[in-house]
Design an enzyme around this catalytic site. Structure first.
Site, PDB file in Angstrom:
ATOM      1  N   ASP A 232       3.372  -3.604 -13.047  1.00 35.49           N
ATOM      2  CA  ASP A 232       4.669  -3.502 -12.399  1.00 35.49           C
ATOM      3  C   ASP A 232       5.255  -2.164 -12.842  1.00 35.49           C
ATOM      4  OD1 ASP A 232       6.998  -3.861 -11.019  1.00 35.49           O
ATOM      5  OD2 ASP A 232       7.420  -5.862 -11.825  1.00 35.49           O
TER       6      ASP A 232
HETATM    7  C1  BGC Z   1       9.440  -4.842  -9.100  1.00 32.61           C
HETATM    8  C2  BGC Z   1       8.203  -4.994  -8.225  1.00 32.61           C
HETATM    9  C3  BGC Z   1       8.133  -3.865  -7.244  1.00 32.61           C
HETATM   10  C4  BGC Z   1       8.113  -2.559  -8.002  1.00 32.61           C
HETATM   11  C5  BGC Z   1       8.053  -1.344  -7.101  1.00 32.61           C
HETATM   12  C6  BGC Z   1       9.524  -3.472  -9.719  1.00 32.61           C
HETATM   13  O1  BGC Z   1      10.759  -3.302 -10.314  1.00 32.61           O
HETATM   14  O2  BGC Z   1       9.433  -5.815 -10.121  1.00 32.61           O
HETATM   15  O3  BGC Z   1       8.233  -6.220  -7.583  1.00 32.61           O
HETATM   16  O4  BGC Z   1       7.015  -3.995  -6.430  1.00 32.61           O
HETATM   17  O5  BGC Z   1       9.304  -2.457  -8.766  1.00 32.61           O
HETATM   18  O6  BGC Z   1       9.238  -1.163  -6.428  1.00 32.61           O
END
Ligand code: BGC
Length: 756
Positions: A232
């Site tokens: 993530d």
């Molecule tokens: C989120 C993800 C997301 C990623 C990219 C993170 O903060 O938890 O779900 O895909 O950011 O935006």
């Protein structure tokens, strides 16, 4: 590109290039290595539409992304219980990815809705792992049928936003396996997502991004995942440890710092370069898989997708209350639409999934376009309702045949990045609903929210329609349902408790400091409420229709099976009303008697069936070992305890219409080891051991004052059952106390016999 060719490419890469490939080029791209002909590929959020950002991309959607189509969020799509529908939605999203040259869409998000408080619940499917897994795997199959990838997230046990980047989700293995893993497991086994996104949090102390057990042993060795794991955004703590654990791609990147750490670790002999090669291989497999199937000429018809988003939303709406059959409303009557959300619906949540919709249709516009006689009063602004606004709403309600209040949670109440602190709707909206309901007895509430809310006014309104966060065309869908063009068929993918304090995680949710103990264990959602026979506001699986259905003739293909066999359950479902409609047939399994603690029932099958008035159809479900098994921590595997199981067909977890029993016999003998502290109860439960111990027991029991050989006097004081009840908890060594001819040698001999 063939595996060998990818390996040859990697052989030509320097260690620095390889380490570099293991992190992003920027926020949204994988790295290029131009001299080897490896281009960049782009990924984008997701999941219910595209949030494709430009070069000057930031993280949380402050910068605008391209204009796109916002489909209903997972909280809504789960309520459809319609795997075919979500597959089609996935196909549409896959087409838009191809059009926009995106290799991977970042979703689905499948974390379990452990508490109504999680700020990100709107993006998650359910409190039930089977439902979440089935919806997720169909979505993945849909997207990937277009030759673009998905990234199932957030692996794993990421059920709170509070301290999400530091908190440890501490749960026992059984809880992880039965509740927090299956949505991932089902998706990987059935749909093989191209990528998996590991979560921010730690699991039992170890960050997901450096958790070898999670990313390699469970994900790859056990479930057979073949793609790459990405972090993530910002979830990578120690990069070399991540490589070792199986984290292939760090996203976004660390300005090169972590790449250097990989190089240093390899040079210092602390990290095997082969593991870096393996990460590169997995990333490049997907990079080339996309490139070789790229079809940027794929059309993206946004208007058509807008209409599709309306169809999807209509399939998701859950009718929670419909007293006096107030709904559907008549198109001839004057209806008052009240509340800000009637004009500007809340149709999606905040954070990384936030989509820049190319068009939004609220219910008011949809009703006007359809030529309906609808009046409007704003009623509130955000979470506030002024006296003047309420007055205006009351006047509108009084003048109309029926009033529909559009309410729910404002944006600030639930979002990625933080949790809710309570389960209430804004006080202003509650006041508005009460005032309108007092002014017009025919009041309906339409709810826009991603997670359960308390409904203090539930007894005062005649209708409640749960629309969840229904995407950019939600207004079209709501109007179709309210006025009967669509017969509602959604079912709650989660329990609505009466109050927050009833939720099983209430005492522990959020945790203490950086530690959140999942102490309620497997008793999440209805597994808890049903076991405790607690009153709830609306149970899991619940939802009404404008027609009626009847279930009959539940039959099983066998009365008795081995746990290596399957059994088929078939039930007939009939539309007994006068309108066409869809029914969600739900199948639950329960262990009649079990040694481990188990829920009363667990969802193990569901099907959405469309039926014309008077029509009936047979629906079949195949149940296999997993349908009956629990996770046994001793053997670290799924296990079925031999015995009877209930197979129930219901309209919700609380309304079971039909039940049949099947006997499932285990083919796996659990390892048993007895020692002098083993108690009689446990030994007697094992048929072989029971035969060996019985003669000794009879003797000991008579001395103890029970059993066949007891004196008359003793038999008056202690009945055989009482004696047995007391005796069962005694350890084997107590034979020496109650049977004078027993000595340690004999106990040892007996133990040898029992353990043989
Ligand atoms: C989120 C993800 C997301 C990623 C990219 C993170 O903060 O938890 O779900 O895909 O950011 O935006």
């Amino acid at each position: 590109m063939k595996k060998e060719d990818i390996r040859k490419l990697i052989e030509q890469m320097t260690l620095e290039e390889k380490a570099g490939l293991c992190s992003g080029d920027d926020f949204w791209h994988t790295k290029a290595i131009e001299r080897l002909g490896i281009p960049r590929t782009m990924v984008s959020d997701g999941p219910h539409g595209l949030r494709k950002q430009d070069e000057a991309a930031d993280h949380l959607g402050v910068n605008d992304s391209i204009k796109a189509v916002c489909f209903p969020a997972a909280s809504a799509t789960a309520a459809s219980f319609d795997t075919e529908m979500i597959r089609r939605m996935g196909e549409a999203i896959g087409d838009s990815c191809q059009h926009e040259k995106l290799s991977v869409v970042l979703g689905p998000a499948v974390n379990i809705k452990r508490s109504p408080l999680c700020g990100r619940n709107f993006e998650y499917f359910s409190e039930d792992p089977y439902l979440a897994g089935k919806m997720s795997s169909s979505y993945i199959q849909g997207v990937q049928s277009r030759n673009v990838g998905t990234s199932i997230k957030h692996f794993a046990a990421n059920s709170q936003e509070h301290r999400r980047m530091s908190s440890s989700s501490d749960a026992d293995e059984r809880t992880l396996r039965e509740i927090y893993f299956p949505a991932f497991e089902i998706s990987i086994k059935e749909a093989q997502p191209w990528t998996v996104m590991c979560s921010y949090n730690r699991i039992n102390g170890v960050f997901a991004s450096e958790n070898h057990w999670l990313l390699t042993e469970v994900l790859r060795d056990e479930w057979g995942f073949e793609g790459y794991v990405m972090s993530d955004w910002g979830a990578t703590a120690r990069r070399p440890e991540g490589i070792e654990a199986g984290l292939d791609l760090e996203m976004p990147a660390s300005g090169g710092a972590n790449d250097r750490k990989i190089v240093e670790a390899v040079r210092a002999g602390k990290l095997d370069e082969k593991l870096v090669d393996l990460c590169c291989e997995r990333i490049l497999n997907i990079v080339f898989r996309y490139l070789e199937n790229a079809k940027p000429e794929t059309p993206w018809d946004k208007d058509a997708q807008h209409l599709m988003a309306a169809d999807v939303a209509a399939d998701c709406m859950v009718l929670l209350k419909n007293e006096d059959q107030l709904l559907p409303l008549s198109k001839e009557d004057e209806i008052a639409f009240i509340g800000e959300f009637a004009a500007k619906p809340r149709y999606q949540g905040g954070g990384s999934s936030h989509i820049n919709s190319f068009k939004i249709t609220g219910a008011l516009d949809a009703a006007k376009e359809a030529g309906l006689k609808v009046t409007f009063a704003q009623g509130c602004t955000g979470d506030q309702a002024s006296d003047a606004q309420i007055e205006e709403a009351v006047t509108a309600a009084k003048a109309a045949k029926a009033a529909v209040v559009f309410a729910g949670l404002p944006d600030s109440y639930e979002s990625e990045g933080y949790d809710r602190t309570h389960m209430r709707m804004p006080e202003g909206q509650n006041r508005l609903i009460e005032a309108v309901a007092a002014a017009n007895p025919n009041t309906v509430v339409v709810l826009h929210n991603g997670s359960p809310v308390e409904m203090p006014w539930i007894g005062k309104v005649k209708g409640v329609l749960e629309a969840y966060l229904g995407g950019q065309a939600v207004g079209l869908a709501v109007v179709r349902v309210l006025f009967g063009d669509v017969n509602p068929s959604g079912r709650l993918p989660e329990t609505f408790p009466l109050k927050l304090e009833d939720n099983p995680s209430y005492l522990y949710y959020g945790g203490e400091g950086n530690r959140t103990e999942y102490r309620e264990g497997i008793f999440v959602g209805y597994r808890y409420y049903d076991k405790k026979k607690m009153d709830v506001l609306f149970p899991f699986g619940y939802g009404l229709s404008y027609t009626t259905f009847e279930y009959s003739n539940l039959r099983l293909s066998a009365e008795k099976i081995l746990d290596t066999d399957t059994v088929t359950a078939t039930v007939t479902v009939k539309n007994t009303g006068s309108r066409a409609g869809k029914n969600v047939v739900q199948l639950y399994v329960g262990d009649v008697e079990s040694t481990p603690l188990r829920p009363v029932r667990e969802l193990k099958g569901f099907a959405k069936v469309e039926l014309a008035p008077g029509e009936s159809k047979d629906v079949s479900f195949t149940l296999d070992k997993r349908s009956f098994a629990y996770w046994n921590e001793e053997i670290h595997d799924w296990h079925v305890e031999s015995g009877d199981f209930t197979v129930e067909i219901g309209t919700s977890s609380r309304d079971i219409a039909l039940c049949a029993n099947v006997y499932v016999e285990s083919t796996v003998a659990l390892p048993r080891h007895y020692d002098e502290n083993s108690i009689f109860m446990d030994i007697m439960a094992d048929p072989k051991a029971k035969a060996a111990i019985e003669p000794f027991m009879a003797k000991a029991m008579s001395m103890f004052g029970s059993g066949e050989e007891q004196s008359e006097q003793a038999s008056e004081a202690v009945s055989e059952e009482m004696g047995m009840a007391m005796f069962q908890y005694m350890p084997l060594r107590s034979l020496m106390s109650f049977s004078p001819d027993m000595d340690p040698k004999m106990i040892e001999g007996l133990l040898n016999l029992l353990n043989s």
